[in-house]
Design a protein around this motif. Structure first.
Motif, PDB file in Angstrom:
ATOM      1  N   THR A 144       5.182  37.597   0.307  1.00 46.65           N
ATOM      2  CA  THR A 144       4.335  37.783  -0.874  1.00 46.65           C
ATOM      3  C   THR A 144       4.815  39.020  -1.614  1.00 46.65           C
ATOM      4  N   LEU A 145       4.435  39.125  -2.872  1.00 42.66           N
ATOM      5  CA  LEU A 145       4.813  40.277  -3.676  1.00 42.66           C
ATOM      6  C   LEU A 145       3.707  41.317  -3.650  1.00 42.66           C
ATOM      7  N   LEU A 146       4.109  42.563  -3.598  1.00 48.42           N
ATOM      8  CA  LEU A 146       3.159  43.674  -3.534  1.00 48.42           C
ATOM      9  C   LEU A 146       3.501  44.670  -4.621  1.00 48.42           C
ATOM     10  N   GLU A 147       2.479  45.161  -5.318  1.00 48.86           N
ATOM     11  CA  GLU A 147       2.697  46.145  -6.379  1.00 48.86           C
ATOM     12  C   GLU A 147       1.427  46.966  -6.556  1.00 48.86           C
ATOM     13  N   GLY A 148       1.600  48.254  -6.818  1.00 48.74           N
ATOM     14  CA  GLY A 148       0.453  49.130  -7.016  1.00 48.74           C
ATOM     15  C   GLY A 148       0.261  50.068  -5.840  1.00 48.74           C
ATOM     16  N   SER A 149      -0.094  51.296  -6.131  1.00 52.67           N
ATOM     17  CA  SER A 149      -0.221  52.316  -5.091  1.00 52.67           C
ATOM     18  C   SER A 149      -1.324  51.983  -4.085  1.00 52.67           C
ATOM     19  N   ALA A 150      -2.413  51.376  -4.560  1.00 53.31           N
ATOM     20  CA  ALA A 150      -3.512  51.039  -3.651  1.00 53.31           C
ATOM     21  C   ALA A 150      -3.060  50.005  -2.624  1.00 53.31           C
ATOM     22  N   ASP A 151      -2.309  48.997  -3.072  1.00 51.29           N
ATOM     23  CA  ASP A 151      -1.821  47.969  -2.146  1.00 51.29           C
ATOM     24  C   ASP A 151      -0.818  48.544  -1.156  1.00 51.29           C
ATOM     25  N   VAL A 152      -0.019  49.505  -1.603  1.00 49.51           N
ATOM     26  CA  VAL A 152       0.948  50.132  -0.703  1.00 49.51           C
ATOM     27  C   VAL A 152       0.219  50.908   0.388  1.00 49.51           C
ATOM     28  N   ARG A 153      -0.792  51.659   0.006  1.00 47.84           N
ATOM     29  CA  ARG A 153      -1.568  52.407   1.005  1.00 47.84           C
ATOM     30  C   ARG A 153      -2.279  51.467   1.966  1.00 47.84           C
ATOM     31  N   GLN A 154      -2.786  50.356   1.444  1.00 52.20           N
ATOM     32  CA  GLN A 154      -3.465  49.389   2.301  1.00 52.20           C
ATOM     33  C   GLN A 154      -2.500  48.763   3.307  1.00 52.20           C
ATOM     34  N   LEU A 155      -1.285  48.453   2.860  1.00 52.22           N
ATOM     35  CA  LEU A 155      -0.291  47.882   3.764  1.00 52.22           C
ATOM     36  C   LEU A 155       0.050  48.874   4.873  1.00 52.22           C
ATOM     37  N   ALA A 156       0.231  50.144   4.519  1.00 50.81           N
ATOM     38  CA  ALA A 156       0.537  51.162   5.523  1.00 50.81           C
ATOM     39  C   ALA A 156      -0.589  51.261   6.547  1.00 50.81           C
ATOM     40  N   ALA A 157      -1.835  51.222   6.076  1.00 53.24           N
ATOM     41  CA  ALA A 157      -2.979  51.310   6.995  1.00 53.24           C
ATOM     42  C   ALA A 157      -3.044  50.090   7.909  1.00 53.24           C
ATOM     43  N   GLU A 158      -2.756  48.899   7.357  1.00 53.75           N
ATOM     44  CA  GLU A 158      -2.788  47.678   8.164  1.00 53.75           C
ATOM     45  C   GLU A 158      -1.697  47.696   9.231  1.00 53.75           C
ATOM     46  N   TRP A 159      -0.507  48.093   8.842  1.00 59.33           N
ATOM     47  CA  TRP A 159       0.594  48.134   9.816  1.00 59.33           C
ATOM     48  C   TRP A 159       0.286  49.111  10.944  1.00 59.33           C
ATOM     49  N   TYR A 160      -0.245  50.270  10.583  1.00 56.79           N
ATOM     50  CA  TYR A 160      -0.535  51.270  11.615  1.00 56.79           C
ATOM     51  C   TYR A 160      -1.655  50.787  12.534  1.00 56.79           C
ATOM     52  N   ALA A 161      -2.670  50.173  11.975  1.00 58.84           N
ATOM     53  CA  ALA A 161      -3.791  49.687  12.783  1.00 58.84           C
ATOM     54  C   ALA A 161      -3.346  48.587  13.741  1.00 58.84           C
ATOM     55  N   ARG A 162      -2.429  47.752  13.312  1.00 60.05           N
ATOM     56  CA  ARG A 162      -1.961  46.649  14.160  1.00 60.05           C
ATOM     57  C   ARG A 162      -1.058  47.146  15.278  1.00 60.05           C
ATOM     58  N   GLY A 163      -0.644  48.420  15.213  1.00 57.87           N
ATOM     59  CA  GLY A 163       0.185  48.978  16.275  1.00 57.87           C
ATOM     60  C   GLY A 163      -0.580  49.285  17.539  1.00 57.87           C
ATOM     61  N   GLY A 164      -1.924  49.216  17.466  1.00 62.10           N
ATOM     62  CA  GLY A 164      -2.739  49.467  18.639  1.00 62.10           C
ATOM     63  C   GLY A 164      -3.044  50.938  18.824  1.00 62.10           C
ATOM     64  N   SER A 165      -3.860  51.226  19.787  1.00 64.48           N
ATOM     65  CA  SER A 165      -4.285  52.599  20.052  1.00 64.48           C
ATOM     66  C   SER A 165      -3.569  53.129  21.293  1.00 64.48           C
ATOM     67  N   GLY A 166      -3.618  54.441  21.453  1.00 66.66           N
ATOM     68  CA  GLY A 166      -3.064  55.052  22.646  1.00 66.66           C
ATOM     69  C   GLY A 166      -1.580  55.334  22.596  1.00 66.66           C
ATOM     70  N   ARG A 167      -0.932  55.029  21.478  1.00 69.03           N
ATOM     71  CA  ARG A 167       0.503  55.309  21.425  1.00 69.03           C
ATOM     72  C   ARG A 167       0.735  56.779  21.077  1.00 69.03           C
ATOM     73  N   ARG A 168       1.907  57.267  21.442  1.00 73.96           N
ATOM     74  CA  ARG A 168       2.234  58.664  21.228  1.00 73.96           C
ATOM     75  C   ARG A 168       2.492  58.946  19.742  1.00 73.96           C
ATOM     76  N   SER A 169       2.404  60.225  19.385  1.00 73.83           N
ATOM     77  CA  SER A 169       2.563  60.603  17.978  1.00 73.83           C
ATOM     78  C   SER A 169       3.985  60.400  17.483  1.00 73.83           C
ATOM     79  N   ASN A 170       4.969  60.417  18.402  1.00 74.89           N
ATOM     80  CA  ASN A 170       6.358  60.245  17.990  1.00 74.89           C
ATOM     81  C   ASN A 170       6.856  58.815  18.161  1.00 74.89           C
ATOM     82  N   THR A 171       5.942  57.890  18.384  1.00 74.44           N
ATOM     83  CA  THR A 171       6.323  56.481  18.501  1.00 74.44           C
ATOM     84  C   THR A 171       6.803  55.969  17.153  1.00 74.44           C
ATOM     85  N   ARG A 172       7.911  55.255  17.148  1.00 76.85           N
ATOM     86  CA  ARG A 172       8.437  54.706  15.893  1.00 76.85           C
ATOM     87  C   ARG A 172       7.564  53.553  15.419  1.00 76.85           C
ATOM     88  N   GLU A 173       7.076  53.679  14.201  1.00 75.00           N
ATOM     89  CA  GLU A 173       6.295  52.602  13.602  1.00 75.00           C
ATOM     90  C   GLU A 173       7.200  51.599  12.896  1.00 75.00           C
TER      91      GLU A 173
END
Length: 362
Positions: free
Chosen positions: A109-138
């Motif tokens: 899909t196509l993505l454009e706009g700062s709000a959508d970019v921030r939302q994508l970053a939040a979704e990707w990070y949330a899907r990474g799960g909890s408990g991972r280290r701060s230096n884990t590669r996202e």
């Protein structure tokens, strides 16, 4: 690139190493072919294998087709870094990006706009799960590029096709094309871990495979492109690491002054016949000698198969290989052509030496 023709490893013998990528395949034992029809059939297969090699590698190198670049430029670690990286490659949402969700069969899909970019970053990070280290590669961040003058639209088509073929349905990714440099390029950022728990951890052989596949997509888009190993092009020196280039840039004049002084010291030692032993220089020269010899073997094999024209191209390619020249060699030549710089540096070195000899004040 694996062995150039795995079915016929004896075609050009040890010379095949120049067509191998960073990780070599295990060499199989070669049995002496029998005489008669079987030997003739084997020779015919060898000729066919050599023609395939000509089309895929030799012709690309000798005709100096543009080389593709697929570079892992870094990784985002942590929520903030991930958000900042996606904002950077999309120019804070001003550039349209192609986003692929592996959980949705890789549909883009196509993505454009700062709000959508921030939302994508939040979704990707949330899907990474909890408990991972701060230096884990996202993410694994890549740059796909070609030399200046390459058709930008064709590169965009090839980059999108490469991303879909390599990561579609396997890993989430975002692809953005940049038009602000002479070299057309695209930023491809892939989630380092998918929802099935698989991690993306590219090695040297992966990078070579990605180069080959990106080059194939470019050729399908009508762009001449090659992805030959460095040694096949006669390159025996590693490129300067990106971290070193950034460090030199931050140090600025201090680094340049140090490099000039080191080159002048070497030049002075050469004048007095006291140049230090440099085993690394000998090793570089030996590697290039082996590469030249291997290409010579290829030229002989081509002549034996009747491909005289391409054999001539190979020999011309060998003759055109530049002599081994390190960065220090290049700096020395620069200094030789600038007597004022040489004299100024020699005075500075002499002043430092005199100061070191001066007795300390009590």
């Amino acid at each position: 690139m694996s062995a150039p023709y795995p079915d016929e490893p004896d075609l050009i013998g040890a010379a095949g190493f120049i067509f191998q990528g960073p990780v070599r395949a295990k060499r199989s034992k070669v049995k002496k072919p029998p005489d008669g029809p079987l030997a003739a059939a084997k020779k015919a297969r060898q000729a066919k294998a050599l023609r395939r090699l000509i089309g895929a590698s030799i012709a690309g190198v000798t005709r100096k087709q543009p080389e593709v670049m697929v570079k892992v430029s870094g990784a985002a670690k942590g929520a903030k870094h991930l958000r900042e990286h996606l904002a950077y490659i999309t120019r804070n949402g001003k550039l349209t990006a192609e986003v692929s969700d592996a959980s949705n069969d890789g549909q883009a899909t196509l993505l454009e706009g700062s709000a959508d970019v921030r939302q994508l970053a939040a979704e990707w990070y949330a899907r990474g799960g909890s408990g991972r280290r701060s230096n884990t590669r996202e993410t694994v961040n890549m740059v796909l590029s070609m030399p200046a003058g390459t058709d930008r639209q064709s590169l965009a088509i090839a980059a999108a096709a490469f991303a879909r073929a390599e990561f579609g349905g396997k890993f989430d990714y975002i692809l953005v094309h940049h038009e602000d440099t002479d070299h057309p390029h695209a930023h491809l950022t892939v989630r380092a871990r998918n929802d099935r728990g698989q991690r993306l951890d590219p090695r040297k052989e992966d990078l070579q495979r990605w180069r080959e596949r990106f080059a194939a997509q470019l050729r399908q888009a009508g762009v001449q492109a090659a992805a030959t190993p460095r040694r096949a092009r006669g390159v025996v020196q590693k490129a300067t690491r990106q971290a070193v280039r950034h460090l030199d840039k931050r140090r600025g004049a201090n680094t340049s002054r140090w490099r000039i002084q080191q080159a002048v010291r070497t030049l002075q030692a050469q004048r007095t016949g006291k140049a230090p032993d440099e085993p690394w220089r000998k090793a570089i020269a030996e590697r290039q000698r082996k590469i030249r010899a291997a290409w010579g073997t290829v030229a002989v094999a081509l002549e034996q198969q009747g491909d005289v024209g391409l054999a001539i191209q190979v020999r011309s390619f060998i003759a055109a290989m530049p002599p081994v020249a390190t960065q220090q060699d290049q700096m020395i030549e620069r200094i030789k052509s600038n007597p004022q710089l040489l004299a100024k540096t020699e005075r500075a070195l002499q002043a430092e030496q005199d100061q070191g000899r001066a007795p300390r004040r009590k």
